[in-house]
Design an enzyme around this catalytic site. Sequence first.
Site, short mmCIF file in Angstrom:
data_model
loop_
_atom_site.label_atom_id
_atom_site.label_comp_id
_atom_site.label_asym_id
_atom_site.label_seq_id
_atom_site.Cartn_x
_atom_site.Cartn_y
_atom_site.Cartn_z
N HIS A 265 4.74 0.00 -0.26
CA HIS A 265 5.50 -0.88 0.63
C HIS A 265 4.55 -1.87 1.31
O HIS A 265 3.34 -1.66 1.37
CB HIS A 265 6.26 -0.07 1.69
CG HIS A 265 5.36 0.81 2.52
ND1 HIS A 265 4.86 2.01 2.06
CD2 HIS A 265 4.85 0.66 3.78
CE1 HIS A 265 4.10 2.56 2.98
NE2 HIS A 265 4.06 1.76 4.04
N ASP B 140 0.93 5.28 1.89
CA ASP B 140 0.39 5.81 3.14
C ASP B 140 -0.52 7.02 2.99
O ASP B 140 -1.23 7.36 3.94
CB ASP B 140 1.55 6.15 4.09
CG ASP B 140 2.15 4.91 4.72
OD1 ASP B 140 1.51 3.86 4.67
OD2 ASP B 140 3.28 5.00 5.24
N ARG C 41 7.09 -9.58 16.37
CA ARG C 41 7.79 -8.42 15.79
C ARG C 41 7.19 -7.16 16.37
O ARG C 41 5.99 -6.92 16.25
CB ARG C 41 7.64 -8.44 14.28
CG ARG C 41 8.07 -7.18 13.54
CD ARG C 41 7.50 -7.24 12.14
NE ARG C 41 7.91 -6.16 11.28
CZ ARG C 41 7.30 -4.99 11.15
NH1 ARG C 41 6.22 -4.73 11.91
NH2 ARG C 41 7.71 -4.08 10.29
N HIS D 254 0.85 -1.19 0.00
CA HIS D 254 0.00 0.00 0.00
C HIS D 254 0.89 1.24 0.00
O HIS D 254 2.12 1.15 0.14
CB HIS D 254 -0.88 0.02 1.27
CG HIS D 254 -0.07 0.09 2.53
ND1 HIS D 254 0.62 -0.99 3.04
CD2 HIS D 254 0.19 1.13 3.38
CE1 HIS D 254 1.26 -0.62 4.14
NE2 HIS D 254 1.01 0.66 4.37
#
Length: 577
Positions: free
Chosen positions: A482, A412, A492, A410
């Site tokens: 990204h 931002d 994570r 996508h």
Amino acid sequence: QLKKLDQAVSAAHTFFVANPQHLQMREDIEKYRRMSGVKSDNFRDLEATPHWEAYEAGVRHYNADEYLQAVARLEESLTEALSALEECRALCEGPWEDEDEEEEEEMQPGLYEAIAAHYIQVLKCRQQCVLEIATKPGRISATEDFIPSHLDLLQFAYDQVGNQALAAECAASYLLFYPTDEPMLEKVKQYRTELGEDTAVTARESIQHYVQRSLMEKKLIYYAVEHLGGTFNDPDLWTPDELIPENLKEKHREDQEKQKQEALDVEEREKRGPLPFEGITVTMDSRRMNGTHRVVFDRVLTESECKDLLRLTKAAGEAGDGYRARRSPHTPHERFEGLTILKAMQLAQNGDVDWRDAKLLLQASEKSRKIIESYFTPGKKLHFSFTHLVCRTAVDDEQEGRMDLSHPVHADNCLLDPEGQECWREPPAYVYRDYSGILYLNDDFQGGGLFFTEMDTVTVTAEVHPKCGRLVAFSSGKENPHGVWAVSRGRRCAIALWYTHSPEHAEQERMKAEELMEQRAVEQDRPDGERQGADHSGRSSSELPVPSGGARPTSQRHKPGSDRTQHLKELRARDEF
């Protein structure tokens, strides 16, 4: 829904062939594969053209060193491709299609001009037919040198099966496109030696006709462009340089110089300001990341600071939020946990987490903001748009056969449209976001790396591997699509950061969090007997004061109607999710 599985599977497969990045369809395909009653023959591409089916099969055989099968399918593909080319060229013989009505009204050409313009349009259309047949159904871009590539593959395959005569014929045909190609000239020389010097090595008649006709059309089009105006986008890489008129060559050189100058201007804009903190290193810049406005910093946090913030992430799992009220917003294979900066302060106020850890979150995000502002926009203020401490945890027993991403590709601040090669800067995208950052806290997990792609969302241009204290920053627009690779094991954690140049879109929750921290500092400064509601964690808060830009004086916290105002702020902050 109609229980017509064979048609459902072929429709899904057709869509997936053209959109391999579509994660939902990928999962549907896997579901169909496991269903009883679905046969392998049902997975067929309904949009496939004969020459593309044969070409892809031939290339597969070629790559598997199955040269006899490769020869058969590549010959079939070449024949079908030339046939499709003739059909396309025939369709160009239609009526005049006006490309610019306003221009026609101004020109009002006479009979001869109209005939010339129509004929030039037909010639240009015919030339573009090679792009039509070289573009796989569902794709946007054509395969370069589609016809010559057939001949290149065929000459090698025929050589491998011991048919030097046909190998020589294909090599000679290839040289019609690229007459100075050294490796192919050597091949022809080798074949002549093997076949005997008296053996004639000639190109295929069909290829000779194709090249001669194409060159004649190009010559007519370039003459028209030179003397009558207009433009021509030559679809072929093999067009001889001498065919292009000198004045058009000069224009071509001017365009190249203009592109070079634009590149220099971009390079000048990419000159960065100094970093505001010592010890921070630039590990990767835009050039090394094959893009623009991308950078990776290391040593933004120490190992001990990462550990303190990871301790805070435990609260995210227990009392934090998910994403739009969902624990697995992007994939069912991972659990998503998040903690806003205000929530962290409220937990500290209630004694659920240590004040020092909550304060460190405030400080680490502010440090990141200063680094990104200094590097990308020196002298131009960046405001926080949203700050989120997030963790993604792989769900046990849900990783086998997994094909999705932790976060789909996508941009931002715009809605990515891979097919149209566009990114629409309109709601529901966060159009006011200008820069984005991710500050990593750990690396003891598998997967979870950040990657950048082209606008097609498929071609990966750069990857960033997480580790403690690493900050990746980039502009939020269409230049930086990204995504995040799947987290296949472990947890994570990172601080996700978004910034804006617009003060009216500054993060409201952050202002309230800074107020709470300021209130805490005031209470710490009072004598012991006057403290009210102070925490009893036993740890000091002697770190450097947190910047309070935008925070209001504590005396204004009890204005009439402030509860309603705060409620509206919280609603706006929630909308950031």
